[in-house]
Scaffold this motif. Sequence first.
Motif, PDB file in Angstrom:
ATOM      1  N   HIS A 110     -19.013  16.347 -61.185  1.00  0.00           N
ATOM      2  CA  HIS A 110     -19.437  17.728 -60.933  1.00  0.00           C
ATOM      3  C   HIS A 110     -20.196  18.344 -62.105  1.00  0.00           C
ATOM      4  O   HIS A 110     -20.728  19.447 -61.980  1.00  0.00           O
ATOM      5  CB  HIS A 110     -18.254  18.635 -60.569  1.00  0.00           C
ATOM      6  N   GLU A 139     -21.382  20.472 -50.098  1.00  0.00           N
ATOM      7  CA  GLU A 139     -21.010  20.726 -51.494  1.00  0.00           C
ATOM      8  C   GLU A 139     -21.678  21.983 -52.065  1.00  0.00           C
ATOM      9  O   GLU A 139     -21.071  22.697 -52.854  1.00  0.00           O
ATOM     10  CB  GLU A 139     -21.302  19.506 -52.363  1.00  0.00           C
ATOM     11  N   TRP A 156     -19.491  25.135 -53.822  1.00  0.00           N
ATOM     12  CA  TRP A 156     -19.652  25.684 -55.171  1.00  0.00           C
ATOM     13  C   TRP A 156     -20.202  27.105 -55.150  1.00  0.00           C
ATOM     14  O   TRP A 156     -19.918  27.899 -56.051  1.00  0.00           O
ATOM     15  CB  TRP A 156     -20.537  24.765 -56.009  1.00  0.00           C
ATOM     16  N   ARG A 191     -18.297  30.107 -57.068  1.00  0.00           N
ATOM     17  CA  ARG A 191     -18.922  31.021 -58.018  1.00  0.00           C
ATOM     18  C   ARG A 191     -18.752  32.474 -57.588  1.00  0.00           C
ATOM     19  O   ARG A 191     -18.585  33.369 -58.434  1.00  0.00           O
ATOM     20  CB  ARG A 191     -20.406  30.667 -58.184  1.00  0.00           C
ATOM     21  N   PHE A 195     -20.775  23.926 -62.529  1.00  0.00           N
ATOM     22  CA  PHE A 195     -20.541  22.753 -61.688  1.00  0.00           C
ATOM     23  C   PHE A 195     -21.453  22.705 -60.457  1.00  0.00           C
ATOM     24  O   PHE A 195     -21.764  23.723 -59.846  1.00  0.00           O
ATOM     25  CB  PHE A 195     -19.093  22.706 -61.217  1.00  0.00           C
ATOM     26  N   GLN A 196     -21.879  21.513 -60.106  1.00  0.00           N
ATOM     27  CA  GLN A 196     -22.580  21.225 -58.856  1.00  0.00           C
ATOM     28  C   GLN A 196     -22.447  19.728 -58.621  1.00  0.00           C
ATOM     29  O   GLN A 196     -22.685  18.940 -59.535  1.00  0.00           O
ATOM     30  CB  GLN A 196     -24.056  21.612 -58.935  1.00  0.00           C
ATOM     31  N   SER A 197     -22.042  19.340 -57.437  1.00  0.00           N
ATOM     32  CA  SER A 197     -21.764  17.928 -57.182  1.00  0.00           C
ATOM     33  C   SER A 197     -23.001  17.126 -56.830  1.00  0.00           C
ATOM     34  O   SER A 197     -23.050  15.910 -57.091  1.00  0.00           O
ATOM     35  CB  SER A 197     -20.734  17.790 -56.058  1.00  0.00           C
TER      36      SER A 197
END
Length: 274
Positions: A31, A140, A144, A148, A193-195
């Motif tokens: 992530h 995803e 996220w 956020r 985070f970002q997947s």
Amino acid sequence: MASTLFDTSKGLVEYSYIGDGPVLLLLKGGHCTRDTDLSHNSLVYEGYALLSISRPGYDCTEVTTGRTPEEFAQTIIEVLDHLKIDQVTVIAISAAGPTGVALAVNHHERVNKLIMEAALLSPWDHKTLSQARILFGRGEKAVWKVMRTLLKVSPNIAIKQIMGSLTTEPVEDYLNNLSPNDRRFIYDMLCSFQSGKGFLLDITHKAANMNQIKVPVLGMYTQKDRSVDYSNAVLLQSTVPNCEIYEVKSDSHLIWIGEYAANVWRKRLEFITQ
């Protein structure tokens, strides 16, 4: 931190390269993005150059650059050649563990030392695999985005949800013991985070041929990590010929914060310089 795109033989790789001195190659965990800093950026103030390479599926690094740790390790060598870097000390965090191992096994002449920080080595359990495919597949971005939004509206609830999977301690007790700086660390981490397509690749990875690692290895793990069980430290120590395990007294997977974070920092520098 400014990043650069390099067109390798297998596709685009994103990296950043700052500082002067011996080169530390940073491979971030699941992530994590270009904006995620788990305190490692400060290594440049210790007299090191920090090369951070985004793994396949994260940021602008294309999946084609390596669906397996071994494939991406070869791509990393292309980046090192492009930058005219002969050798690096590798820091592999969490889900980047198998890639760090692949580099040390298959390209040991380019690796001085390997540092495994709360790094996963064993296969993912079926429950985690199922949840990951649901949460971090096509949806995803929405996951996220919701996180956020929750961080802005109710940061305590957002942090509590995440930390439940990262600590074996009662979550309320863990949160009550956090300093304001620790809370800010977790908040900033989650905001970054970002997947992408990366995490679904991560869950297919496993470390291979660890008994063939020829370089010195330092593993830093905590007994209270719910995400990466301490059995990974035992596996590392029992398999790698030249390995030191440093047991961190941290209360969670986030060994870079809390009362013992300074010990992690000192141990890392000690290992690099010895």
